[in-house]
Scaffold this active site. Structure first.
Site, mmCIF file in Angstrom:
data_model
loop_
_atom_site.group_PDB
_atom_site.id
_atom_site.type_symbol
_atom_site.label_atom_id
_atom_site.label_comp_id
_atom_site.label_asym_id
_atom_site.label_seq_id
_atom_site.Cartn_x
_atom_site.Cartn_y
_atom_site.Cartn_z
ATOM 1 N N SER A 141 22.698 -4.869 83.653
ATOM 2 C CA SER A 141 21.635 -5.019 82.664
ATOM 3 C C SER A 141 21.902 -6.303 81.903
ATOM 4 O O SER A 141 23.006 -6.493 81.379
ATOM 5 C CB SER A 141 21.606 -3.847 81.679
ATOM 6 O OG SER A 141 21.023 -2.708 82.249
ATOM 7 N N ARG A 177 33.344 5.547 78.413
ATOM 8 C CA ARG A 177 32.131 6.189 77.899
ATOM 9 C C ARG A 177 32.211 7.701 78.108
ATOM 10 O O ARG A 177 32.633 8.171 79.162
ATOM 11 C CB ARG A 177 30.879 5.631 78.589
ATOM 12 C CG ARG A 177 30.683 4.143 78.324
ATOM 13 C CD ARG A 177 29.419 3.606 78.926
ATOM 14 N NE ARG A 177 29.372 2.152 78.786
ATOM 15 C CZ ARG A 177 28.420 1.374 79.301
ATOM 16 N NH1 ARG A 177 27.432 1.922 79.988
ATOM 17 N NH2 ARG A 177 28.465 0.061 79.123
ATOM 18 N N GLU A 221 21.006 0.908 89.360
ATOM 19 C CA GLU A 221 21.385 -0.159 88.429
ATOM 20 C C GLU A 221 22.819 -0.619 88.651
ATOM 21 O O GLU A 221 23.734 0.192 88.783
ATOM 22 C CB GLU A 221 21.246 0.346 86.986
ATOM 23 C CG GLU A 221 21.683 -0.669 85.943
ATOM 24 C CD GLU A 221 21.988 -0.030 84.598
ATOM 25 O OE1 GLU A 221 22.791 -0.613 83.843
ATOM 26 O OE2 GLU A 221 21.444 1.064 84.322
ATOM 27 N N ARG A 262 30.547 -0.150 90.712
ATOM 28 C CA ARG A 262 29.266 -0.004 91.406
ATOM 29 C C ARG A 262 29.109 -1.053 92.502
ATOM 30 O O ARG A 262 28.430 -0.815 93.509
ATOM 31 C CB ARG A 262 28.113 -0.063 90.399
ATOM 32 C CG ARG A 262 28.066 1.157 89.496
ATOM 33 C CD ARG A 262 26.760 1.307 88.753
ATOM 34 N NE ARG A 262 26.732 2.573 88.015
ATOM 35 C CZ ARG A 262 25.641 3.161 87.556
ATOM 36 N NH1 ARG A 262 24.453 2.585 87.742
ATOM 37 N NH2 ARG A 262 25.700 4.309 86.901
ATOM 38 N N ARG A 305 29.002 7.330 87.868
ATOM 39 C CA ARG A 305 28.944 7.574 86.424
ATOM 40 C C ARG A 305 30.278 8.190 86.002
ATOM 41 O O ARG A 305 30.484 9.392 86.135
ATOM 42 C CB ARG A 305 27.778 8.503 86.090
ATOM 43 C CG ARG A 305 27.367 8.478 84.625
ATOM 44 C CD ARG A 305 26.203 9.438 84.403
ATOM 45 N NE ARG A 305 25.009 9.061 85.127
ATOM 46 C CZ ARG A 305 24.083 8.228 84.660
ATOM 47 N NH1 ARG A 305 24.215 7.682 83.467
ATOM 48 N NH2 ARG A 305 23.009 7.943 85.394
#
Length: 425
Positions: free
Chosen positions: A350, A260, A347, A389, A275
């Protein structure tokens, strides 16, 4: 993609749903294009029917010795008109599809309304936070002090938002992924897959990543996209297919790198692994019957929660509000793990029910025995979990005062019985 028939039947409901998403009503514009296109299509059908009728009349007149000049001239006028109408129909169809392609999924009725994460609803909190006898550190301080996490070397190779893991941390990341896959395949019935990491345009379009999120993805010079998540290729396994109802649900899981650009993340989480441009994730995807998708959503969320529970990591389950959901989702649960070094929940997964939104873009359908018509499947996706994570959460929650990190008992069999990660030097 939204259901155009549903829009025609109840444009007010469509506009209300968009407003809940924080967007302007657009039914009138869409219906305007739709009405104009249908008018063109009706004219085309009328002309084609008239051409067929006139051709038959010409044949009859010729057999009877009559004069067919007027009919021949009429058919010539029809032939002149049809190409222009076909071109107009195509242009209107392409414009309508372009407009529909950038409209997000409509939120489910029980999704709370709100602009951002502040309006998300906490469904439950699970696990006890550890009481530390010392000030807990953040993951990058722990990893760097161990000599097993190197951002400087990664920056020399690739720039910002990359990391080099060494030794026990590299092995732990691999172990975490294997641990997750074993849970999902043996306990929750997911089939492990190894999909391509490079895909063509129609694949991210099918999941709703294109055109809306193009800036958040990486593209090669010869037209491939690097996958931002394994959801993209796994969901497209149902594209352009008519599945048998008895074969639903189909459940897939995969451990892949994800890529990403983090285009909108300037200044956010610039330190550490939270990130990054490249990260590893175990993904869950379900292709479900429409009547069972809500049940499947709960089941998928439970699968992701099971990983956190087995690792002894405190977390909470959040129902995302309308303004915080992803583009393709109609309802999303976020799992947020407790990070004591940051002193906050972050987070880690999801889990989204996309309804038939992606299926319409992909033309993914199913048919029951004896049914004449096909129906669109429902698609669901979730992180089960983000591996990097999870590594971060283990480092912060299992850190010791001497700088070492205890290995969660559930992971020890995957690390050859290792109980503690200590300094590399």
């Amino acid at each position: 993609m939204i259901d155009l028939k549903q829009l025609r039947d109840d444009p007010d409901a469509f506009d209300r749903a968009l407003r809940r998403r924080g967007l302007e009503a657009s039914s009138s514009r869409l219906l305007g294009f739709d009405a104009k296109r249908r008018q063109v299509q009706t004219e085309l059908q009328t002309l084609q029917a008239r051409r067929n009728e006139a051709s038959k009349e010409i044949g009859r007149l010729k057999r009877e010795g009559g004069n067919a000049d007027a009919l021949v001239a009429e058919i010539a006028r029809i032939k002149d008109r049809v190409p222009a109408l076909e071109a107009e129909d195509k242009a209107l169809g392409e414009e309508l599809e372009r407009l529909l392609a950038i409209i997000p999924n409509l939120p489910a009725a029980d999704v709370p309304e709100g602009k951002d994460e502040e309006a998300n609803a906490c469904i439950r909190t699970v696990g006890e936070r550890r009481n530390f006898s010392f000030t807990p550190k953040e993951h990058f301080d722990i990893g760097e002090a161990l000599g097993l996490m190197d951002f400087e070397e990664a920056a020399k190779l690739s720039g910002a938002r990359f990391v080099v893991l060494r030794g026990a941390l590299a092995r732990m990341e691999r172990a975490i992924a294997a641990f997750m896959l074993d849970i999902h395949t043996s306990e929750f019935g997911y089939t492990e897959m190894a999909p391509p990491l490079l895909v063509r345009d129609h694949v991210p379009y099918g999941t709703g990543n294109l055109p809306k999120a193009a800036e958040d993805m990486f593209r090669t010079t010869n037209g491939f996209w690097l996958i931002p998540t394994a959801e993209v290729p796994l969901t497209n396994l149902a594209a352009d297919r008519i599945l048998d109802e008895k074969d639903l649900p189909q459940r897939f899981t995969a451990y892949t790198p994800c890529f990403r650009s983090e285009a909108g993340a300037a200044g956010k989480d610039t330190r550490g692994m939270l990130r990054q441009h490249q990260f590893n994730k175990v993904e869950l995807v379900s292709i479900a019957h429409p009547d069972k998708s809500e049940e499947e959503h709960q089941r998928m969320t439970k699968a992701a929660e099971t990983v956190l529970q087995r690792l002894g990591l405190p977390y909470r389950v959040m129902l995302l509000c309308t303004g915080d959901m992803g583009f393709a989702a109609k309802k999303t649960y976020d799992l947020e793990v407790w990070l004591p070094g940051q002193g906050r929940y972050r987070e880690i997964s999801s889990c989204s029910n996309c309804g038939d939104f992606q299926a319409r873009r992909m033309k993914a359908r199913f048919k029951g025995q004896g049914d004449k018509q096909t129906r669109f499947v429902h698609t669901l996706n979730g992180s089960g979990l983000a591996v990097g994570r999870t590594l971060i959460a283990i480092l912060e929650n299992y850190q010791q005062e001497d700088g070492s990190v205890a290995v969660p008992p559930a992971l020890r069999p995957y690390l050859g019985g290792m109980e503690t990660i200590r300094s590399n030097g």
